[in-house]
Motif scaffolding. Structure first.
Motif, PDB file in Angstrom:
ATOM      1  N   GLY A 256     -11.296 -18.717   4.347  1.00  0.00           N
ATOM      2  CA  GLY A 256     -12.011 -17.426   3.697  1.00  0.00           C
ATOM      3  C   GLY A 256     -13.023 -17.900   2.674  1.00  0.00           C
ATOM      4  N   PRO A 257     -13.913 -17.145   2.107  1.00  0.00           N
ATOM      5  CA  PRO A 257     -14.823 -17.498   0.972  1.00  0.00           C
ATOM      6  C   PRO A 257     -13.942 -17.849  -0.287  1.00  0.00           C
ATOM      7  CG  PRO A 257     -15.307 -15.232   2.098  1.00  0.00           C
ATOM      8  CD  PRO A 257     -14.177 -16.029   2.528  1.00  0.00           C
ATOM      9  N   ASP A 258     -12.882 -17.194  -0.451  1.00  0.00           N
ATOM     10  CA  ASP A 258     -12.257 -17.598  -1.769  1.00  0.00           C
ATOM     11  C   ASP A 258     -11.262 -18.800  -1.513  1.00  0.00           C
ATOM     12  OD1 ASP A 258     -10.627 -16.153  -0.122  1.00  0.00           O
ATOM     13  OD2 ASP A 258      -9.742 -14.886  -1.868  1.00  0.00           O
ATOM     14  N   GLY A 259     -11.122 -19.239  -0.374  1.00  0.00           N
ATOM     15  CA  GLY A 259     -10.247 -20.363  -0.190  1.00  0.00           C
ATOM     16  C   GLY A 259      -8.748 -19.850   0.554  1.00  0.00           C
ATOM     17  N   THR A 260      -8.604 -18.664   0.568  1.00  0.00           N
ATOM     18  CA  THR A 260      -7.453 -18.535   1.088  1.00  0.00           C
ATOM     19  C   THR A 260      -7.489 -18.255   2.864  1.00  0.00           C
ATOM     20  OG1 THR A 260      -7.978 -15.974   1.101  1.00  0.00           O
ATOM     21  CG2 THR A 260      -6.861 -16.824  -0.614  1.00  0.00           C
ATOM     22  N   PRO A 261      -6.440 -18.680   3.512  1.00  0.00           N
ATOM     23  CA  PRO A 261      -6.608 -18.608   4.907  1.00  0.00           C
ATOM     24  C   PRO A 261      -6.640 -17.150   5.481  1.00  0.00           C
ATOM     25  CG  PRO A 261      -4.378 -18.959   4.201  1.00  0.00           C
ATOM     26  CD  PRO A 261      -5.059 -19.043   2.947  1.00  0.00           C
TER      27      PRO A 261
ATOM     28  N   ALA B 163       5.100 -17.909   8.367  1.00  0.00           N
ATOM     29  CA  ALA B 163       5.445 -18.151   7.017  1.00  0.00           C
ATOM     30  C   ALA B 163       5.233 -19.386   6.667  1.00  0.00           C
ATOM     31  CB  ALA B 163       6.804 -17.558   6.934  1.00  0.00           C
ATOM     32  N   ALA B 164       5.866 -20.484   7.460  1.00  0.00           N
ATOM     33  CA  ALA B 164       5.805 -21.899   6.906  1.00  0.00           C
ATOM     34  C   ALA B 164       4.410 -22.356   6.586  1.00  0.00           C
ATOM     35  CB  ALA B 164       6.425 -22.741   8.017  1.00  0.00           C
ATOM     36  N   PHE B 165       3.357 -21.741   7.462  1.00  0.00           N
ATOM     37  CA  PHE B 165       1.937 -22.251   7.304  1.00  0.00           C
ATOM     38  C   PHE B 165       1.574 -21.431   5.986  1.00  0.00           C
ATOM     39  CE2 PHE B 165      -2.543 -20.846   7.391  1.00  0.00           C
ATOM     40  CZ  PHE B 165      -2.950 -21.922   7.665  1.00  0.00           C
TER      41      PHE B 165
ATOM     42  N   VAL C  78      -0.057 -19.677  -0.283  1.00  0.00           N
ATOM     43  CA  VAL C  78      -0.911 -18.165  -0.696  1.00  0.00           C
ATOM     44  C   VAL C  78       0.352 -17.555  -1.761  1.00  0.00           C
ATOM     45  CG1 VAL C  78      -1.352 -15.950   0.269  1.00  0.00           C
ATOM     46  CG2 VAL C  78      -1.484 -18.013   1.614  1.00  0.00           C
ATOM     47  N   ALA C  79      -0.499 -16.965  -2.553  1.00  0.00           N
ATOM     48  CA  ALA C  79       0.318 -16.523  -3.831  1.00  0.00           C
ATOM     49  C   ALA C  79       1.224 -15.364  -3.647  1.00  0.00           C
ATOM     50  CB  ALA C  79      -0.823 -15.591  -5.058  1.00  0.00           C
ATOM     51  N   ASP C  80       0.845 -14.218  -2.523  1.00  0.00           N
ATOM     52  CA  ASP C  80       1.734 -13.233  -2.323  1.00  0.00           C
ATOM     53  C   ASP C  80       1.946 -13.588  -0.689  1.00  0.00           C
ATOM     54  OD1 ASP C  80       3.032 -10.972  -2.049  1.00  0.00           O
ATOM     55  OD2 ASP C  80       1.663  -9.584  -2.282  1.00  0.00           O
ATOM     56  N   GLN C  81       2.858 -14.007  -0.441  1.00  0.00           N
ATOM     57  CA  GLN C  81       3.092 -14.504   0.905  1.00  0.00           C
ATOM     58  C   GLN C  81       3.625 -13.440   1.942  1.00  0.00           C
ATOM     59  OE1 GLN C  81       5.846 -17.955   1.183  1.00  0.00           O
ATOM     60  NE2 GLN C  81       4.399 -18.991  -0.071  1.00  0.00           N
ATOM     61  N   ASP C  82       4.494 -12.410   1.232  1.00  0.00           N
ATOM     62  CA  ASP C  82       4.941 -11.159   2.164  1.00  0.00           C
ATOM     63  C   ASP C  82       3.787 -10.398   2.415  1.00  0.00           C
ATOM     64  OD1 ASP C  82       7.564 -12.267   1.933  1.00  0.00           O
ATOM     65  OD2 ASP C  82       7.774 -11.105  -0.086  1.00  0.00           O
ATOM     66  N   ALA C  83       2.814 -10.158   1.629  1.00  0.00           N
ATOM     67  CA  ALA C  83       1.419  -9.344   1.885  1.00  0.00           C
ATOM     68  C   ALA C  83       0.661  -9.853   2.863  1.00  0.00           C
ATOM     69  CB  ALA C  83       0.910  -9.161   0.640  1.00  0.00           C
ATOM     70  N   ALA C  84       0.628 -11.244   2.836  1.00  0.00           N
ATOM     71  CA  ALA C  84      -0.392 -11.862   3.719  1.00  0.00           C
ATOM     72  C   ALA C  84       0.404 -11.960   5.185  1.00  0.00           C
ATOM     73  CB  ALA C  84      -0.414 -13.265   3.318  1.00  0.00           C
ATOM     74  N   LEU C  85       1.589 -12.122   5.216  1.00  0.00           N
ATOM     75  CA  LEU C  85       2.416 -12.065   6.382  1.00  0.00           C
ATOM     76  C   LEU C  85       2.501 -10.673   7.258  1.00  0.00           C
ATOM     77  CD1 LEU C  85       3.982 -14.076   7.988  1.00  0.00           C
ATOM     78  CD2 LEU C  85       6.190 -13.188   6.955  1.00  0.00           C
TER      79      LEU C  85
ATOM     80  N   LEU D  46      -0.078  -8.425   6.490  1.00  0.00           N
ATOM     81  CA  LEU D  46      -1.394  -8.383   7.045  1.00  0.00           C
ATOM     82  C   LEU D  46      -1.641  -8.906   8.507  1.00  0.00           C
ATOM     83  CD1 LEU D  46      -4.083  -7.106   6.381  1.00  0.00           C
ATOM     84  CD2 LEU D  46      -4.795  -9.535   5.375  1.00  0.00           C
ATOM     85  N   VAL D  47      -1.042 -10.128   8.575  1.00  0.00           N
ATOM     86  CA  VAL D  47      -1.209 -10.830   9.791  1.00  0.00           C
ATOM     87  C   VAL D  47      -0.569 -10.057  11.002  1.00  0.00           C
ATOM     88  CG1 VAL D  47      -0.462 -12.760  11.365  1.00  0.00           C
ATOM     89  CG2 VAL D  47      -1.415 -13.072   8.815  1.00  0.00           C
ATOM     90  N   GLY D  48       0.768  -9.473  10.555  1.00  0.00           N
ATOM     91  CA  GLY D  48       1.361  -8.664  11.678  1.00  0.00           C
ATOM     92  C   GLY D  48       0.529  -7.390  12.113  1.00  0.00           C
ATOM     93  N   GLU D  49      -0.104  -6.827  10.983  1.00  0.00           N
ATOM     94  CA  GLU D  49      -0.985  -5.662  11.119  1.00  0.00           C
ATOM     95  C   GLU D  49      -2.020  -5.827  12.077  1.00  0.00           C
ATOM     96  OE1 GLU D  49      -3.887  -3.009   8.240  1.00  0.00           O
ATOM     97  OE2 GLU D  49      -1.863  -3.340   7.774  1.00  0.00           O
ATOM     98  N   GLN D  50      -2.706  -6.909  12.006  1.00  0.00           N
ATOM     99  CA  GLN D  50      -3.827  -7.624  12.557  1.00  0.00           C
ATOM    100  C   GLN D  50      -3.599  -7.710  14.279  1.00  0.00           C
ATOM    101  OE1 GLN D  50      -5.408 -10.879  10.412  1.00  0.00           O
ATOM    102  NE2 GLN D  50      -6.757  -9.532   9.167  1.00  0.00           N
ATOM    103  N   LEU D  51      -2.536  -8.267  14.379  1.00  0.00           N
ATOM    104  CA  LEU D  51      -2.047  -8.667  15.744  1.00  0.00           C
ATOM    105  C   LEU D  51      -1.669  -7.417  16.437  1.00  0.00           C
ATOM    106  CD1 LEU D  51       0.167 -11.897  15.196  1.00  0.00           C
ATOM    107  CD2 LEU D  51      -1.921 -11.584  16.333  1.00  0.00           C
TER     108      LEU D  51
END
Length: 162
Positions: free
Chosen positions: A84-89, A112-114, A131-138, A140-145
């Motif tokens: 992403g623009p801020d460097g996060t995946p 989660a390992a990624f 990633v700083a907040d891995q649970d929130a990112a995980l 978000l990915v689940g929600e998108q899928l």
């Protein structure tokens, strides 16, 4: 001054070095690419992710390597992340975001390992892991899928597919 022969590139140097025309032709032949046949290419056999050890089993589809497990899978079976623009995946569920993609098997432990930074490949420029907040990112990915799956089911129902 020595006389030159009429042809370019073939003077008395060849004879002076002791090389013959025959050896020059053999050397030129060895640099040629191998002749192609009409048979399909043989499949590579090795330590693949398939039960019989095959690697890259799809003939027409392209394969990608998982960044966590290093398994070769068809592109349709992997989840793509881009920087992403801020460097996060950022998860690219549709596969249309610009940038170089990193492919991961869409299983919870692999994603989660990624996100934790445990990848077994070269990282693209600007990618900041873990990633700083891995649970929130995980989540978000689940929600998108989930959203992508619901859209695909709705499209299939509207098209009249059974």
């Amino acid at each position: 001054m020595a006389e030159r022969s009429g042809r370019r590139g073939r003077g008395s140097k060849t004879a002076a070095n002791g090389a013959s025309k025959r050896s020059n032709r053999a050397a030129a032949r060895s640099n040629r690419p191998a002749a192609r046949s009409n048979r399909p290419a043989a499949r590579r056999v090795g330590r693949g992710s398939e039960p019989d050890g095959r690697v890259g089993t799809q003939r027409n589809g392209s394969t990608r390597q998982c960044a966590v497990t290093r398994a070769l899978k068809p592109k349709s079976e992997l989840l793509r992340f881009v920087v992403g623009p801020d460097g996060t995946p950022v998860a690219d569920v549709a596969g249309r975001l610009p940038g170089r993609g990193i492919h991961v098997r869409p299983e919870r432990q692999n994603v989660a390992a990624f996100l934790a930074g445990r990848i077994r490949m070269r990282r693209p420029k600007g990618l900041q892991l873990p990633v700083a907040d891995q649970d929130a990112a995980l989540a978000l990915v689940g929600e998108q899928l989930t959203r992508r799956l619901v859209e695909a089911i709705g499209l299939a129902r509207r098209s009249g597919g059974s």
